[in-house]
Design a protein around this motif. Structure first.
Motif, mmCIF file in Angstrom:
data_model
loop_
_atom_site.group_PDB
_atom_site.id
_atom_site.type_symbol
_atom_site.label_atom_id
_atom_site.label_comp_id
_atom_site.label_asym_id
_atom_site.label_seq_id
_atom_site.Cartn_x
_atom_site.Cartn_y
_atom_site.Cartn_z
ATOM 1 N N LYS A 47 0.829 -1.214 0.000
ATOM 2 C CA LYS A 47 0.000 0.000 0.000
ATOM 3 C C LYS A 47 0.866 1.268 0.000
ATOM 4 O O LYS A 47 0.786 2.113 0.903
ATOM 5 N N ILE A 48 1.708 1.406 -1.024
ATOM 6 C CA ILE A 48 2.639 2.536 -1.083
ATOM 7 C C ILE A 48 2.398 3.361 -2.337
ATOM 8 O O ILE A 48 1.817 2.893 -3.311
ATOM 9 N N SER A 49 2.878 4.612 -2.309
ATOM 10 C CA SER A 49 2.730 5.528 -3.438
ATOM 11 C C SER A 49 3.917 5.388 -4.391
ATOM 12 O O SER A 49 4.888 4.676 -4.114
ATOM 13 N N GLY A 50 3.845 6.124 -5.500
ATOM 14 C CA GLY A 50 4.918 6.078 -6.482
ATOM 15 C C GLY A 50 6.234 6.590 -5.931
ATOM 16 O O GLY A 50 7.299 6.021 -6.190
ATOM 17 N N SER A 51 6.197 7.669 -5.166
ATOM 18 C CA SER A 51 7.435 8.214 -4.605
ATOM 19 C C SER A 51 8.059 7.250 -3.599
ATOM 20 O O SER A 51 9.282 7.102 -3.549
ATOM 21 N N THR A 52 7.216 6.573 -2.810
ATOM 22 C CA THR A 52 7.735 5.588 -1.852
ATOM 23 C C THR A 52 8.351 4.402 -2.581
ATOM 24 O O THR A 52 9.441 3.923 -2.218
ATOM 25 N N LEU A 53 7.677 3.924 -3.620
ATOM 26 C CA LEU A 53 8.227 2.828 -4.412
ATOM 27 C C LEU A 53 9.554 3.234 -5.038
ATOM 28 O O LEU A 53 10.531 2.469 -5.030
#
Length: 446
Positions: A47-53
């Motif tokens: 459950k992560i965003s693009g920046s976190t990925l």
């Protein structure tokens, strides 16, 4: 032993060691680009965003970058056998941890270890090539090295997408980790740093021996000389424009762009990055051979820098769609990345042989530092331009969101194109080679 038998044995020993190093190099490329094939799975599972990925995948590149110059120093000091073998074992342990990690922190630690181990492999194998292959063939053997390494990258795209239909990404990385550890042990036990260690006669200049000894004692002075060499920096920037942009894209965002913007399946989208990576590998051999043949480096650096800028601009402004037009543009940016072969050859020819590892590491540092920044920044650009639109708990991105990130890549490639105009022509080191031949110091075995 007669000369013919001696030469056959030399080629047999050299080839067997080279293949061992290539196998671990292929695994490194696979692990570098594989996250693009299961980016959606990681975002969904954690459950992560693009920046976190982008930040998680960039851990590999940050670690890889930080260790490039130390790897170059260690390569010049100890040779490729120890640093590549040890690096392969560490990277294997990282892959195993990555495959079983239940939390993001352990996922990040696994990527850190993979980057830690992988940092030594490329510099080590390029150092091996300087010791075991004649300098007049260095461009071509560098191209072959990248071609074979890119087989691992190509497998991490389309073939991996198919594999993931039957096995999980955790199973896959567990397998590659085990293979890496086994290969690392074999490399430590079998590979030799230079021909003389394997009983083959190679003539070295006495001055080279003295310089190598000095480098062992005062490596920091040699590193300083490399960093203040003004001719290396244009190549440094040009390589970022072609390679860093492509690595960041093919290694993470190239597949999601197609699945998010055009509703392609993961398997369909992976064909585009597979084509780009395959073009990169094949072009690496061709550009290395062609550059060696004509005895020039600079025109190839400029041409590939222009090609990269054209490809990124095309992805932004051309009315392309999935199909031939999209494949063509992915092909273009892959072809441009083959510049790295000529860039590394030119760097090697701009410095003494005994510090080639440091010089190569410096340029490689620039490339992977840029990748470690581009991947999360590309994701951040996606996040801030998406207006926080979520579908099924995942952030939704349109092609317009991706277009902003592509502009970022284009600006970097354009900067590289400008820098390429200032690259110093080395003429493939032919002037130095003629001088060595006149002194009877050329390589006895090609």
């Amino acid at each position: 032993m007669n000369d013919i038998t001696h030469q056959k044995n030399f080629h047999l020993v050299r080839t067997s060691m080279y293949l061992l190093l290539i196998f671990i190099f292929m695994l490194g490329f696979f692990e570098r680009f594989a996250p693009a094939a299961f980016a959606a799975d990681l975002m969904s599972e954690f459950k992560i965003s693009g920046s976190t990925l982008g930040t998680i995948t960039a851990v590999y590149f940050i670690t890889y970058t930080a260790l490039q110059i130390p790897a170059g120093i260690l390569s010049d000091r100890f040779g490729p056998r120890k640093i590549v073998g040890t690096g392969a074992i560490i990277a294997g342990l990282g892959s195993l941890l990555f495959s079983v990690s239940p939390t993001l922190s352990l996922i990040g630690l696994g990527r850190f270890l993979v980057g830690l181990g992988g940092a030594t492999v490329f510099i080590g194998i390029m150092k091996f090539n300087t010791q075991w292959f004649h300098k007049r063939n260095y461009g071509m053997i560098s191209g072959i090295t990248l071609l074979l390494g890119n087989l691992g990258a190509a497998i991490s795209a389309g073939p991996l997408a198919v594999i993931l239909d039957y096995f999980t990404w955790r199973n896959t990385f567990g397998t590659t980790g085990t293979i890496s550890i086994v290969l690392g042990i074999i490399i430590v036990l079998y590979v030799k740093n230079e021909p003389s260690e394997a009983g083959f006669t190679v003539h070295y200049k006495d001055s080279d021996k003295q310089s190598y000894k000095a480098n062992q004692e005062k490596w920091y002075l040699e590193l300083y000389k490399v960093t203040v060499n003004k001719h290396i920096w244009p190549i440094f920037v040009a390589s970022i424009g072609t390679n860093a942009t492509f690595y960041a894209f093919a290694g993470l965002w190239g597949i999601p762009l197609l699945t998010d913007s055009f509703a392609l399946s993961n398997n369909e989208a992976s064909l585009y990055t597979t084509l780009g990576l395959t073009a990169y590998g094949l072009a690496s051999v061709m550009i290395g051979w062609w550059s060696d043949k004509v005895g020039l480096r600079k025109p190839f650096v400029i041409a590939s820098s222009f090609l990269a800028a054209f490809g990124w601009l095309g992805l932004i402004i051309f009315p392309w769609q999935p199909g031939w037009s999209g494949l063509f543009l992915y092909l273009i940016i892959g072809l441009a990345a083959a510049q790295m072969v000529v860039s590394f050859a030119a760097v090697k020819e701009l410095v003494p042989t005994h510090v080639a590892g440091m010089a190569l590491a410096l340029v490689n540092t620039g490339v992977f530092l840029a990748v470690s920044l581009i991947q999360p920044l590309f994701g951040w650009i996606l996040d801030i331009s998406s207006n926080d639109v979520f579908i099924d708990g995942m952030r939704y991105y349109t092609f317009e969101n991706y277009r902003y990130g592509l502009w970022f890549s284009f600006i970097i490639s354009l900067t590289g194109l400008v820098a390429s105009l200032f690259v110093k022509e080395t003429y493939c080191g032919e002037k130095n080679l003629k001088s060595q031949r006149s002194q009877g110091l050329s390589h006895p075995i090609d």
